[in-house]
Design a protein around this motif. Structure first.
Motif, PDB file in Angstrom:
ATOM      1  N   GLU A 159      22.832  60.504  54.920  1.00  0.00           N
ATOM      2  CA  GLU A 159      22.162  59.297  53.834  1.00  0.00           C
ATOM      3  C   GLU A 159      23.299  58.393  53.620  1.00  0.00           C
ATOM      4  O   GLU A 159      23.289  57.114  53.854  1.00  0.00           O
ATOM      5  CB  GLU A 159      21.773  59.964  52.745  1.00  0.00           C
ATOM      6  N   ARG A 207      24.313  56.413  56.669  1.00  0.00           N
ATOM      7  CA  ARG A 207      23.209  55.265  56.962  1.00  0.00           C
ATOM      8  C   ARG A 207      23.401  54.187  56.152  1.00  0.00           C
ATOM      9  O   ARG A 207      23.302  52.958  56.664  1.00  0.00           O
ATOM     10  CB  ARG A 207      21.843  55.966  57.073  1.00  0.00           C
ATOM     11  N   GLU A 208      23.617  54.502  54.585  1.00  0.00           N
ATOM     12  CA  GLU A 208      23.840  53.397  53.733  1.00  0.00           C
ATOM     13  C   GLU A 208      25.037  52.566  54.011  1.00  0.00           C
ATOM     14  O   GLU A 208      25.205  51.276  53.597  1.00  0.00           O
ATOM     15  CB  GLU A 208      23.851  53.780  52.376  1.00  0.00           C
TER      16      GLU A 208
END
Length: 420
Positions: A391, A394-395
């Motif tokens: 995550e 992805r950010e």
């Protein structure tokens, strides 16, 4: 915004190198046209998809000392000028038009140094990886005390090309805040921090029922796969530390399988002791493995195989010295791996201990082994670390997050030069 997609000229000693993926994204996602000048292209299986589809590769030659397979440290500046001059000769002969902006990677070779002579109206954007400190980081603590005066003197002057490129750049750019902190205070405030990102689409954590396959090898689902990935297997990336950990893990657990990706020959002048030597063979002789059949060496592999390895990994090991974090670490995070990394400033910028990975003192073998065993003993309990790492990637580190920022800066720079 620019009225039309930009035409950019990229310069890097090797292709695809670091800028190849960036140029590929700019061509595919923004419609840019890119002429990429490099001295040494890798095999086609390593080229990005946009080559021939808006990304055109042009190879330039070099003369003099730059042709030598091993160059004395004291001749680094001469070698850099040979690269820069070789690139200028080809760019000047080609006279590509139009060129809105030049994007170069310093990489200690300064190949974009003479680009303004051939393209005087195009601003130069330089990517900076590393400013070498005479006494700190990389292998300075390991080799500095016993190194020859020639080597230590070289370390005091090795940043000369980076200083020239800093003076030459309309925009100086570096991927992380730690990398920025290495540069002299006079330049630090002008260094723009923007990671060039990774292609997160290549990684898929979906597990199949039954055995896993890595580079054609079938590995039972009950096995624990521990991975190491680097361009070459050297001490800067901590391959010696991985080797010792692998020996201990395979002794402690009969189900551990280690998978290594990377060229066994060291291709890093910073590793003064083992440069141009087969470091895997050195370690095999010094500390033989207790079970050679459970350590797979894949050598230099295409990106698809790297993605396959990382997607199968239960624990990815990155016990490198203080040096810019390898792209493979971010790729391992994107693949949802549990990453065991050095507790040092460059790794702390991308990983949080106990939240997105495991950080340990790399010089404490017992602590390293305990952390590794905890991960392979109970993969399910550690899976949230890998999910949080994916995550975060992805950010913060996906190309689709990072490179729009770069494109915007390139267009702002070009528009301001054109008075728009």
């Amino acid at each position: 915004m620019a009225q039309d997609p930009l035409s950019i000229l990229c310069i890097e000693p090797h292709f695809p190198g670091r800028l190849g993926a960036t140029a590929d994204w700019l061509v595919r996602k923004r419609g840019y046209r890119c002429r990429f000048y490099a001295n040494t292209p890798e095999a086609r299986e390593h080229w990005p998809a946009a080559v021939g589809q808006g990304l055109d590769l042009r190879v330039f030659g070099v003369g003099g000392v730059a042709r030598e397979p091993a160059v004395a440290w004291s001749r680094t500046l001469e070698r850099s000028l040979c690269y820069a001059y070789g690139c200028w000769e080809v760019v000047d002969a080609d006279r590509p038009r139009p060129i809105d902006v030049v994007v170069g990677r310093s990489a200690g070779l300064g190949s974009s140094l003479f680009a303004p002579v051939a393209q005087p109206s195009a601003p130069v954007v330089n990517l900076f990886d590393y400013y070498l400190d005479p006494h700190r980081n990389d292998l300075a603590a390991d080799d500095g005390p016993g190194a020859s005066p020639i080597y230590t003197h070289w370390r005091r002057s090795a940043a000369a090309v980076e200083l020239l490129d800093l003076e030459n750049a309309a925009l100086a750019w570096t991927p992380t805040h730690w990398q920025r902190s290495l540069f002299p205070a006079e330049y630090r405030d002008d260094l723009w921090v923007c990671h060039d990102g990774i292609d997160g689409r290549r990684f898929d954590r979906a597990r199949r029922n039954g055995p896993r396959t890595v580079a054609g090898r079938t590995i039972p689902a009950s096995s624990r796969i521990v991975t190491f990935v680097a361009r070459s297997l050297d001490r800067v990336r901590g391959f010696d530390r991985f080797w010792n950990l692998a020996r201990a893990l395979m002794k402690a657990r009969s189900d551990v399988v280690c998978v290594v990706v990377g060229d066994p020959v060291v291709h890093r002048g910073l590793d003064v002791t083992f440069n141009n030597r087969d470091y895997r063979a050195v370690l095999m002789e010094r500390a033989p493995l207790n079970d050679v059949d459970r350590l797979f060496f894949l050598g230099k592999t295409p990106p698809e195989t790297v993605a396959e390895v990382l997607s199968a990994s239960d624990l990815h090991v990155a016990l490198g010295r203080p040096y810019p974090v390898a792209r493979s670490v971010l790729e391992a995070m994107a693949a949802g791996c549990v990453v065991l990394a050095s507790d040092s400033p460059p790794y702390r910028e991308v990983l949080d201990d106990g939240r997105t990975g495991l950080l340990v003192d790399p010089d404490d073998p017992d602590a390293v082994l305990r952390a590794a065993l905890s991960a392979v003993d109970d993969p399910a309990a550690h899976r949230p670390l890998g999910e949080a790492a994916a995550e975060r990637t992805r950010e913060r580190y996906d190309q689709d997050v990072c490179l729009p920022r770069l494109a915007d800066r390139l267009e702002e720079l070009t528009n301001s030069r054109n008075g728009r």
